[in-house]
Design a protein around this motif. Structure first.
Motif, PDB file in Angstrom:
ATOM      1  N   VAL A  71       0.757  -1.124  -0.015  1.00  0.00           N
ATOM      2  CA  VAL A  71       0.061  -0.335  -0.081  1.00  0.00           C
ATOM      3  C   VAL A  71       0.910   1.056  -0.538  1.00  0.00           C
ATOM      4  O   VAL A  71       0.858   2.200  -0.594  1.00  0.00           O
ATOM      5  CB  VAL A  71      -0.757   0.212   1.018  1.00  0.00           C
ATOM      6  CG1 VAL A  71      -1.497   1.713   1.534  1.00  0.00           C
ATOM      7  CG2 VAL A  71      -2.023  -1.868   0.996  1.00  0.00           C
ATOM      8  N   GLU A  72       1.496   1.163   0.874  1.00  0.00           N
ATOM      9  CA  GLU A  72       2.890   2.527   0.936  1.00  0.00           C
ATOM     10  C   GLU A  72       3.438   3.024   0.101  1.00  0.00           C
ATOM     11  O   GLU A  72       4.056   4.018  -0.649  1.00  0.00           O
ATOM     12  CB  GLU A  72       3.462   2.336   2.443  1.00  0.00           C
ATOM     13  CG  GLU A  72       3.260   2.258   3.029  1.00  0.00           C
ATOM     14  CD  GLU A  72       2.180   0.923   4.063  1.00  0.00           C
ATOM     15  OE1 GLU A  72       1.707   0.460   5.184  1.00  0.00           O
ATOM     16  OE2 GLU A  72       2.641   0.143   3.063  1.00  0.00           O
ATOM     17  N   CYS A 128      13.467   0.107   7.092  1.00  0.00           N
ATOM     18  CA  CYS A 128      13.322   1.412   8.512  1.00  0.00           C
ATOM     19  C   CYS A 128      14.553   2.022   9.374  1.00  0.00           C
ATOM     20  O   CYS A 128      14.496   1.218  10.435  1.00  0.00           O
ATOM     21  CB  CYS A 128      12.260   0.976   9.552  1.00  0.00           C
ATOM     22  SG  CYS A 128      10.422   0.677   8.768  1.00  0.00           S
ATOM     23  N   PRO A 129      15.122   2.872   8.640  1.00  0.00           N
ATOM     24  CA  PRO A 129      16.897   2.963   9.244  1.00  0.00           C
ATOM     25  C   PRO A 129      16.443   4.215  10.530  1.00  0.00           C
ATOM     26  O   PRO A 129      18.131   4.214  10.815  1.00  0.00           O
ATOM     27  CB  PRO A 129      17.014   3.865   7.889  1.00  0.00           C
ATOM     28  CG  PRO A 129      16.087   4.395   6.910  1.00  0.00           C
ATOM     29  CD  PRO A 129      14.995   3.548   6.928  1.00  0.00           C
ATOM     30  N   GLY A 169      11.277   4.537   5.696  1.00  0.00           N
ATOM     31  CA  GLY A 169      12.637   5.107   5.625  1.00  0.00           C
ATOM     32  C   GLY A 169      13.218   4.685   4.671  1.00  0.00           C
ATOM     33  O   GLY A 169      13.529   3.491   4.014  1.00  0.00           O
ATOM     34  N   GLY A 170      13.855   5.683   4.270  1.00  0.00           N
ATOM     35  CA  GLY A 170      14.885   5.203   2.310  1.00  0.00           C
ATOM     36  C   GLY A 170      14.412   3.799   1.877  1.00  0.00           C
ATOM     37  O   GLY A 170      13.114   4.165   0.919  1.00  0.00           O
ATOM     38  N   ALA A 171      14.383   2.665   1.507  1.00  0.00           N
ATOM     39  CA  ALA A 171      14.374   1.629   0.969  1.00  0.00           C
ATOM     40  C   ALA A 171      12.659   0.872   1.183  1.00  0.00           C
ATOM     41  O   ALA A 171      12.261   0.312   0.126  1.00  0.00           O
ATOM     42  CB  ALA A 171      15.629  -0.037   0.705  1.00  0.00           C
ATOM     43  N   GLY A 172      12.135   1.590   2.528  1.00  0.00           N
ATOM     44  CA  GLY A 172      11.121   1.274   2.380  1.00  0.00           C
ATOM     45  C   GLY A 172      10.237   1.598   1.553  1.00  0.00           C
ATOM     46  O   GLY A 172       9.314   1.346   1.355  1.00  0.00           O
ATOM     47  N   LYS A 188      15.384  -2.801   9.736  1.00  0.00           N
ATOM     48  CA  LYS A 188      14.528  -3.179   9.174  1.00  0.00           C
ATOM     49  C   LYS A 188      12.816  -2.833  10.382  1.00  0.00           C
ATOM     50  O   LYS A 188      13.319  -2.545  11.182  1.00  0.00           O
ATOM     51  CB  LYS A 188      14.502  -4.432   9.493  1.00  0.00           C
ATOM     52  CG  LYS A 188      15.193  -5.478   8.527  1.00  0.00           C
ATOM     53  CD  LYS A 188      14.837  -5.619   7.075  1.00  0.00           C
ATOM     54  CE  LYS A 188      16.382  -5.684   5.952  1.00  0.00           C
ATOM     55  NZ  LYS A 188      16.006  -5.064   4.311  1.00  0.00           N
ATOM     56  N   CYS A 189      12.055  -2.906   9.682  1.00  0.00           N
ATOM     57  CA  CYS A 189      11.042  -2.826  10.111  1.00  0.00           C
ATOM     58  C   CYS A 189       9.983  -3.913  11.103  1.00  0.00           C
ATOM     59  O   CYS A 189      10.043  -5.080  10.976  1.00  0.00           O
ATOM     60  CB  CYS A 189       9.815  -2.598   8.459  1.00  0.00           C
ATOM     61  SG  CYS A 189       9.879  -1.026   7.859  1.00  0.00           S
TER      62      CYS A 189
END
Length: 241
Positions: free
Chosen positions: A117-118, A145-146, A153-156, A180-181
């Motif tokens: 979704v994001e 999720c850095p 965030g970042g690659a997320g 990570k998240c």
């Protein structure tokens, strides 16, 4: 002891599945076929029990812990088993429906547990790889999720990821691999999950899960072994006349 991972809350899984099966039909040899209530209840039961305690530790059942290869292989394998069991010389229709129910749980969880979704996807833009190929997301060394394990965030924001479910209920320590998240649960509520209507993105994830459920059924009934095979269709749908 690690806490079990959750999915779309079980009633929501059942609502999604009922919604799809209510209108789903197959036309073969000039006839229209629909799942019987008996068959639907078996499928719902298998979907529900995919969240039983022993299964909650299995990342491939829920697309947790960035286990996209495991989850995508699982739903492909189960699709093949469903088809094989109702088209074999010694059919196993009950087992096929159990396979279908638990597979649909995993398909639906992809949208509740990942950042699909994001990444900007909304209904009807499902992940068409599900059921069709094995795929992966961000690799183990990529920060998704850095800054905060509860915030993408970042690659997320550009690569596919899902939340990790690592929590010790006794110590109340929430941990995930660096960068990570997390899934989000109880003492660590922030995270990626969209398991109920209190979570950001829930409505979009639910709508995607509905479309993905339809797509998975269509994959099964369009398979060359099952398409037009009235006997096998009736076995899977438990139509006895």
């Amino acid at each position: 002891m690690p806490s079990p991972a959750l999915a779309f809350k079980q009633p929501i899984h059942l609502e999604i599945t009922k919604e799809v099966f209510r209108d789903f039909q197959v036309i073969a040899s000039g006839e229209t076929f629909k799942f019987t209530d008996y068959a639907i209840n078996q499928i719902l039961d298998a979907n529900y029990h995919t969240d039983d305690l022993p299964n909650q530790f299995n990342s491939e059942m829920h697309f947790d812990d960035e286990d996209f290869p495991g989850g995508s292989k699982r739903v492909m394998d189960l699709k093949d088993q469903v088809i094989s069991k109702v088209t074999s010389d010694s059919p196993q229709a009950t087992s096929a429906r159990n396979n279908l129910g638990t597979a649909l749980h995993t398909v639906q969880d992809f949208y509740a547990h990942s950042n699909w979704v994001e990444l900007g996807h909304s209904s009807p833009n499902i992940n068409t790889k599900i059921g069709r190929e094995i795929f992966s997301g961000a690799d183990a060394n990529t920060s998704t999720c850095p800054k905060d394990p509860g915030t993408l965030g970042g690659a997320g924001l550009s690569q596919l990821t899902s939340g990790y479910f690592i929590i010790d209920l006794e110590s109340k320590i929430c941990g995930v691999p660096p960068g990570k998240c997390r899934h989000g649960f109880l003492t660590c509520p922030s995270g990626l999950n969209k398991d109920d209507d209190s979570r950001p993105g829930f409505s979009t994830a639910r709508a995607l899960a509905v479309n993905a459920t339809k797509d998975y059924l269509e994959q099964i009934f369009s398979d060359s072994r099952l398409a037009g095979n009235v006997n096998a269709i009736k076995l899977l749908m438990r139509i006895q006349n």
